[in-house]
Design an enzyme around this catalytic site. Structure first.
Site, PDB file in Angstrom:
ATOM      1  CG  HIS A 313      79.615 -49.860 -33.696  1.00 54.93           C
ATOM      2  ND1 HIS A 313      78.399 -49.460 -34.065  1.00 54.93           N
ATOM      3  CD2 HIS A 313      80.808 -49.563 -34.268  1.00 54.93           C
ATOM      4  CE1 HIS A 313      79.468 -49.097 -35.446  1.00 54.93           C
ATOM      5  NE2 HIS A 313      80.351 -49.186 -35.622  1.00 54.93           N
ATOM      6  CG  ASP A 371      86.818 -47.908 -34.701  1.00 58.84           C
ATOM      7  OD1 ASP A 371      87.624 -47.877 -35.763  1.00 58.84           O
ATOM      8  OD2 ASP A 371      85.734 -47.618 -34.621  1.00 58.84           O
TER       9      ASP A 371
END
Length: 437
Positions: A313, A371
């Site tokens: 991320h 995600d």
């Protein structure tokens, strides 16, 4: 925002006068150097592509510590909110600044529930799209079009209008997403039911048909509610910054949120869970779990264009706190549906194991992110991959609204106007066409 006794001194090697810059301390997080008077006093701008070192606003809504893997909504850790609250309580918190008491929760839930229907004309507007249109193309149009249907809440400078627009957007987004889905699969629209929860109502509108009622599975409803909570806000990300920049011009709330939807569509932002599922399906076509070693070799190969989607991320340099929560939910859903032997899910779990144990990924802190797990959960529930980003937009709507309202109420807010480092042609004259080469 508290002024610090310490100031930053900017000096120049060419002998230009030095300049003292104020420093402000937030309640938590890095100190901020105030450069607002820099251009006026020096004739110079700062250069910060992507605004990675620039605080664009003063906010009290969401705080992220990427090194610690910490996410706070109004000071509350995301872990506590996901365990103890539902999505509408989280909405109330983001909008109002405090969690609701029992009476406030009941009143707010009733208010949202009573605004879930959309103007009937919107279904005719939908018919202008091709049946194979991407749901995000449809959502960008539908949300922007709300300003044409709800004229009484389009003044962004009117606090009452903003409140009405907030409730309408939160209430109607699930209905619009479900309508976009039903349109693309050729099924009749399902109207909302006021006796269901926010997430349960959304799932019924998605999966019920006139010939067969949908009975919400509470494990799946809770999973969807958790997806909404974990995606409700995430500080000054690309889509939130887009909403703020768009709203700074004074445009109506629906147009500003539509701009956020458009930005979220990007594969580097809201499309990441869709990209993660597409990656898994690509590996499955290569041969599935048996070929995962070959896939990992390609990921590690610097000369390869193969990317590992759903891992790592930009902000979190530690484990994404939302991913930990979504991982729990992921396994609850797979257990409830008996899908642990599904080829895609077996592949996902094998890939997760490698990423958590292989030193190549661990040393680079390429942990599975939210995600990765939310894509697996949504696929298990039966949501098509193309709809993942639209559901992300549904969840993020309340964060966008809270950020927009905060900006409008900030006495220091101005229309956004980033500067540039110009490296194009210097002034030149237009030659007659016959003399141009």
């Amino acid at each position: 925002m508290t002024p610090s006794d310490v100031k930053a001194t900017l000096s120049f090697s060419d002998g230009s006068p030095t300049m003292d810059l104020p420093i402000y301390k937030g309640s938590i997080g890095p100190d901020v150097i105030d450069i607002r008077k820099l251009y006026a006093q020096t004739g110079k701008f700062t250069y910060d592509p992507g605004f990675l070192s620039t605080a664009s606003c003063n906010s009290t809504i969401t705080y992220i510590d990427g090194d610690k893997g910490e996410l706070l909504y109004r000071g509350y850790p995301i872990e506590q909110l996901a365990e103890n609250c539902d999505y509408l309580e989280t909405c109330y918190l983001l909008l109002k600044g405090e969690l609701p008491n029992a009476t406030q929760k009941t009143d707010f839930t009733k208010l949202v529930t009573n605004h879930t229907m959309v103007n009937e004309q919107m279904q005719f507007f939908l018919r202008g799209f091709r049946r194979d249109a991407h749901p995000m193309a449809i959502m960008t149009g539908l949300v922007g079009a709300m300003s044409a249907f709800y004229h009484d809440s389009t003044d962004i400078h009117n606090a009452e209008h903003r409140d009405i627009a907030a409730i309408r957007l939160i209430a109607k987004m699930p209905t619009l997403v479900a309508m976009a889905y039903k349109y693309t699969v050729g099924q009749p629209y399902i109207y909302p039911k006021n006796d269901l929860s926010y997430a349960g109502n959304f799932m019924r509108m998605m999966f019920a048909t006139p010939c067969e009622e949908y009975e919400p599975n509470e494990v799946l409803v809770r999973a969807m509610d958790r997806i909404f909570i974990l995606h409700a806000d995430h500080e000054q990300n690309a889509s939130t910054s887009t909403v703020r920049l768009c709203g700074s011009s004074g445009t109506n709330p629906f147009a500003a949120i539509a701009a956020g939807v458009a930005c979220l569509w990007g594969p580097a932002h809201g499309g990441a869970n869709e990209a993660a599922l597409n990656m898994l399906e690509d590996v499955q076509r290569m041969g599935g779990v048996e070929k995962i070693g070959d896939f990992i070799k390609q990921v590690k190969d610097k000369n390869s264009n193969v990317k590992l989607m759903g891992f790592g991320h930009r902000v979190y340099k530690n484990y994404d706190p939302r991913a930990k929560l979504m991982r729990e939910t992921c396994h609850e859903v797979l257990d409830a549906l008996g899908l642990h032997n599904d080829p895609i899910f077996k592949l996902a779990m094998a890939l997760e194991k490698i990423a958590l144990e292989d030193d190549y990924f661990v040393s680079r802190k390429l942990y599975p992110n939210v995600d990765f797990y939310s894509g697996i959960v949504q696929r298990a529930i039966g949501i098509p991959v193309t709809l993942f980003t639209a559901i992300f937009a549904l969840a993020r709507t309340v964060g966008w609204i809270a950020q927009l309202n905060e900006m409008i109420g900030d006495p220091e807010y101005k229309i956004g106007r980033p500067r540039q480092l110009f490296s194009g042609s210097t002034p030149r004259n237009v030659a007659p066409i016959a003399q141009r080469r």
